[in-house]
Design a protein around this motif. Structure first.
Motif, short mmCIF file in Angstrom:
data_model
loop_
_atom_site.label_atom_id
_atom_site.label_comp_id
_atom_site.label_asym_id
_atom_site.label_seq_id
_atom_site.Cartn_x
_atom_site.Cartn_y
_atom_site.Cartn_z
N ALA A 242 0.82 -1.21 0.00
CA ALA A 242 0.00 0.00 0.00
C ALA A 242 0.86 1.26 0.00
CB ALA A 242 -0.92 0.00 1.22
N ASP B 192 -3.83 5.61 1.26
CA ASP B 192 -3.97 4.17 1.48
C ASP B 192 -3.33 3.74 2.79
OD1 ASP B 192 -5.32 4.01 -0.89
OD2 ASP B 192 -3.55 3.42 -2.07
N ARG C 254 -12.57 3.51 -3.44
CA ARG C 254 -11.14 3.52 -3.08
C ARG C 254 -10.73 2.21 -2.43
NH1 ARG C 254 -6.80 6.09 -5.10
NH2 ARG C 254 -5.04 5.32 -3.90
N TYR C 255 -11.59 1.67 -1.58
CA TYR C 255 -11.29 0.39 -0.94
C TYR C 255 -11.22 -0.72 -1.98
CZ TYR C 255 -12.24 2.44 3.67
OH TYR C 255 -12.20 3.20 4.82
N LEU D 272 -8.03 -0.40 -3.85
CA LEU D 272 -6.89 -0.70 -2.98
C LEU D 272 -6.64 -2.20 -2.90
CD1 LEU D 272 -4.74 -0.02 -0.82
CD2 LEU D 272 -6.61 0.04 0.86
#
Length: 345
Positions: A159, A169, A252-253, A256
């Motif tokens: 990350a 992140d 975003r999750y 990621l």
């Protein structure tokens, strides 16, 4: 006997029976017209809370498309079963999917919520809901588990060294590891939810729960700096933001973990997600501080389970003490183990 005498006699008989004239009138009122699914759905949506809207909204719309012009009492259990099968078949494949099993379960739950409201409104008799005559699929054991220290280090390293916003992140992973909060709780954070002096974060999570969760002073400072650099000014402004200042979304999750899974094959193979961080932290707290403190750390307020859960409670100071031990950083609300009156396992 004249009309007045007959009326007086009728009133005496009604009084002896305990019946009023208004009740007789009500008994003879015509029953309300049975609405169609499409006609009744807006009333259900208006009465539903935000959580129910998020969970059931999509399935209610599918019910309206399939059964919109049919009356509520015209739907049968086989119709609900057909909806369940269709939803499960068309479910979007996900990294941690179960072949649409959960989607089918949610479809039945949505139909049950819909018909529970119809029963409460007196439109159909209790026990006549077609949705409650269909059994939910048996829930499979969750594949989630606590991550090892090495696995957690690998995830954080990826990350911090890949992607177009490594600072965001890294902050997200630290936030979820420290607090064990759910993704929805993080996305709901506002600027006013951070108490830097006391090291507390106000979380709003599922079931409309509201609680203060201890965080390290270092994380509290980083959260405020992050929000300030990305344009949060008003107390009600979103705390977590993209680099262009837009409030963070669940996308975003998704990006990621897709990126991390692309670099760590075991993450993709096992379907690791943000919720695994919650498992990791709570497992550590339970092993070292016991079930009561882990339950408080998780923010669990449900009353199901053994009766002893009523008495197994922990306060904010106990949670802060567990956080301090987990992170190795002091916390203003932490209490020493001797003062707590027990020893960590």
């Amino acid at each position: 006997m004249n009309d007045r005498d007959r009326l007086d006699q009728a009133r005496r008989i009604l009084a002896e029976l305990g019946v009023t004239v208004d009740q007789l009138r009500a008994d003879h009122r015509p029953a309300p017209a049975m609405p169609t699914v499409a006609e009744y759905l807006p009333r259900v949506q208006d009465a539903a809370g935000p959580g129910a809207q998020r969970t059931y909204g999509t399935y209610w719309q599918r019910m309206a498309r399939r059964w919109g012009d049919r009356r509520l009492d015209d739907i049968r259990a086989t119709d609900v079963e057909a909806l369940q099968r269709a939803v499960a078949t068309k479910a979007v494949p996900r990294r941690n999917g179960r072949g649409g099993r959960h989607a089918g379960e949610h479809a039945i739950a949505a139909a049950r919520a819909f018909y529970s409201r119809a029963i409460a409104d007196g439109l159909i008799p209790a026990g006549s809901s077609p949705a409650h005559q269909v059994a939910k699929p048996r829930r499979l054991p969750s594949p989630r588990r606590a991550l090892t220290t090495h696995e957690l280090s690998e995830i954080n390293a990826v990350a911090r060294t890949s992607g177009n916003d490594t600072a965001l992140d890294a902050l997200l992973l630290r936030l979820h590891t420290e607090t064990a909060c759910r993704r929805g709780g993080a996305l709901a954070l506002r600027l006013r939810d951070v108490d830097v002096q006391q090291g507390l974060l106000r979380l709003r999570e599922k079931g409309e729960t509201l609680r203060w969760q201890p965080i390290t002073l270092d994380l509290a400072t980083h959260l405020i700096e992050h929000a300030d650099l990305r344009g949060a000014r008003s107390p009600d402004d979103a705390l977590l933001r993209y680099r262009d200042g837009r409030p963070l979304t669940s996308r975003r999750y998704d990006h990621l973990w897709t990126r991390i899974g692309g670099r760590l094959p075991w993450v993709a193979a096992q379907g690791v997600s943000t919720h695994w961080l919650r498992h990791t932290t709570l497992t550590w707290v339970e092993r070292n501080f016991g079930y009561g403190i882990a339950r408080a750390y998780a923010g669990h307020t449900d009353k199901t389970g053994p009766a002893t859960t009523t008495y197994i409670k922990a306060d904010l100071q106990a949670v802060a003490t567990a956080l301090a031990a987990l992170t190795g950083q002091p916390h203003p609300l932490a209490t020493s183990m001797d003062q707590l009156g027990f020893q960590a396992r």
